[in-house]
Design an enzyme around this catalytic site. Structure first.
Site, short mmCIF file in Angstrom:
data_model
loop_
_atom_site.label_atom_id
_atom_site.label_comp_id
_atom_site.label_asym_id
_atom_site.label_seq_id
_atom_site.Cartn_x
_atom_site.Cartn_y
_atom_site.Cartn_z
N GLY A 128 0.50 -1.17 -0.04
CA GLY A 128 -0.35 -0.04 -0.06
C GLY A 128 1.06 1.15 -0.05
CG ASP A 129 4.50 1.01 2.21
OD1 ASP A 129 4.00 0.18 1.80
OD2 ASP A 129 4.93 0.72 2.97
CG ASN A 188 5.87 -9.77 -2.52
OD1 ASN A 188 4.94 -10.77 -3.20
ND2 ASN A 188 7.02 -9.99 -2.74
NE ARG A 189 7.70 -10.93 3.35
CZ ARG A 189 8.47 -10.24 2.47
NH1 ARG A 189 7.29 -10.24 1.40
NH2 ARG A 189 9.14 -9.12 2.44
CG HIS A 228 6.97 -4.24 -4.99
ND1 HIS A 228 6.78 -4.30 -4.11
CD2 HIS A 228 7.09 -5.53 -6.32
CE1 HIS A 228 6.52 -5.93 -4.05
NE2 HIS A 228 5.94 -6.14 -5.56
CE1 TYR A 288 13.15 -8.17 1.57
CE2 TYR A 288 15.16 -7.69 0.99
CZ TYR A 288 13.76 -7.88 1.61
OH TYR A 288 12.54 -7.15 0.42
CD GLU A 310 11.75 -3.57 -4.82
OE1 GLU A 310 11.03 -2.48 -4.59
OE2 GLU A 310 11.46 -4.59 -4.09
#
Length: 492
Positions: A128-129, A188-189, A228, A288, A310
């Site tokens: 959302g952010d 996304n999890r 993203h 990561y 990204e």
């Protein structure tokens, strides 16, 4: 929209100025501690990222100034649909927790129709952010509409790809100015994971997640990318590893994914110049590890090659920077979609006995991954890294398998297969057994008569020879011939 060089320089200068006012950013669920030193600064240092939800998401009203609200976004989608109805349609794949429709724009020269073409999807605003993606995707849709039959790249995409654009997957999170959805869940999890039993319960998944999963069951996508913010890199599978360690964990199509990520990075204004990520791309688990991510699920369960892009170092940059971000990412988005037409192998699978299309399985020797051909047209679209030799194998239950060796160069290759039913192979390998029992009996009778007649004929011939040998003229004739034969010189 197109900018002159002078305008582009001014926009870049504005981006540099506004960057000094930006807040810290998080990417893919991690936290960045260093100060953002401008969009053109490539010396970016990141701290160790964490897997928990970012608790420092942007708050306040001013941060969203200049961005479309959910209502405005919905109106923009509707306006696009009306203005560009000749190459588009829009539809909803479901609703968010708060009941906001998840609108998709389909762009094609034959929207809504099934064709033997690859399908590609863009998804924005998963978090959302991270709202930049939702704005850029509206700009992309309108640019394609405005440049159809004018720009070769726009025309190629619209004529040869079915492009589906979901500007926002998380409208509730956008309204709340936070990462998770209305239930405070990181979408996304929230997908089933290959390594650990996460999100296996269908009822416990979020409605936005369910909508994506149902969407991919209904439509066959060849490629995909989610947009993203919080970093500047093209991320590819796997996103996690078996032992949860931070390490390079390659998926079967690692070469193809590296190629896709490089297409985006090299087309970007400065992504490929990254000092942190070699070439501006990264393996997710090496950056990561995360678990329950959408990109891995797409590849494993939907046959869809997805990247996590990204596209902005700042998660929620000032809206005045959006034109610059659009210009920096425009060619990357276009070239990524076009790569699913310009490279890889494409073809159809048919049956040799009736010419009907077959939903056959296409595999590449040495790559443990299967792509299925469509049942309606028998078409398949397989992304592969160019500059390599491949052995393509096709299998279908009830049919003989086939394979061929190819050298895939920079351009796409068309490879069709006509499969023979297994019955044809059995007929060639087995003794002919098409005769019925009556024919077999007739053959036996014929051969039986022949066996009986042979002794009688032989006896008659022997009796006749004996009769001839008793006569003197015949005997004398034979003696003369023997003597004449002895006069010929013998070979020594």
């Amino acid at each position: 929209m197109d900018f002159s060089y002078a305008s582009s320089f001014s926009l870049i200068f504005l981006a540099f100025c506004f960057s000094s006012l930006s807040t810290t950013a998080t990417a893919r669920g991690g936290e960045r501690s260093s100060d953002f030193s401008g969009y053109l600064d490539h010396n970016l240092a990141y701290s160790t990222r964490k897997l928990s939800e970012d608790k420092q998401s942007a708050t306040g009203v001013d941060v969203a100034r200049g961005y479309m609200t959910n209502v405005e976004l919905e109106k923009a989608v509707e306006q696009f649909g009306r203005r560009c109805s000749h190459i588009s349609r829009f539809y909803s794949i479901g609703k968010s927790v708060e009941g906001v429709p998840l609108w998709v724009m389909e762009i094609s020269d034959k929207p809504g129709q099934q064709e033997a073409e690859p399908a590609f999807k863009f998804i924005g605003n998963v978090h959302g952010d991270e709202p930049v993606g939702r704005e850029l995707l509206l700009l992309l849709a309108n640019w394609l509409c405005d440049n159809y039959m004018k720009n070769p790249l726009a025309t190629l995409i619209i004529k040869n790809v079915h492009l589906h654009i979901l500007p926002t997957m998380n409208p509730d999170g956008f309204s709340l100015r936070r990462r998770g959805n209305a239930n405070d869940v990181d979408l996304n999890r929230d997908f089933p994971d290959q390594f650990f039993p996460l999100n296996d319960d269908l009822d416990s998944r979020q409605p936005e997640t369910k909508a994506i999963m149902s969407w991919l069951k209904e439509r066959r996508f060849t490629g995909s990318a989610s947009l993203h913010g919080g970093a500047l890199v093209a991320n590819y599978p796997w996103d996690g590893s078996q032992d949860k360690r931070k390490q390079y964990y390659a998926c079967p199509d690692d070469k193809a994914f590296r190629y896709m990520a490089s297409v985006y990075s090299r087309s970007h204004f400065n992504m490929s110049l990254s000092k942190e990520f070699d070439g501006g791309i990264t393996n997710g688990a090496f950056w990561y590890p995360i678990y329950g991510g959408m990109q891995d699920w797409n590849y494993i369960h939907a046959g869809c090659f997805e990247l996590t892009l990204e596209i902005s170092d700042v998660k929620w940059p000032n809206a005045d920077e959006l034109p610059v971000l659009w210009e920096f990412n425009r060619m990357s988005m276009l070239n990524l979609v076009a790569s699913f037409v310009k490279t890889g192998i494409h073809g159809k699978t048919f049956s040799s006995d009736n010419g009907q299309p077959l939903p056959a399985s296409i595999t590449i020797k040495g790559i443990n991954y299967t792509v299925k051909a469509d049942g309606s047209f028998g078409d398949y679209h397989r992304m592969l890294a160019p500059g390599e030799s491949y052995e393509v194998m096709v299998t279908m239950p009830g049919y003989q398998s086939k394979s061929t060796h190819i050298l895939l160069e920079d351009e796409a290759m068309s490879v069709d297969f006509v499969l023979d039913p297994e019955d044809d192979l059995q007929m060639h390998l087995q003794p002919r057994s098409s005769c019925n029992d009556n024919h077999k009996l007739e053959l036996l009778k014929i051969f039986g008569k022949i066996h009986l007649e042979i002794p009688l004929v032989a006896a008659f011939i022997l009796a006749f020879l004996c009769f001839l040998l008793k006569r003197k003229p015949i005997v004398n004739l034979l003696k003369n011939r023997q003597l004449a034969g002895q006069k010929r010189p013998a070979a020594v």
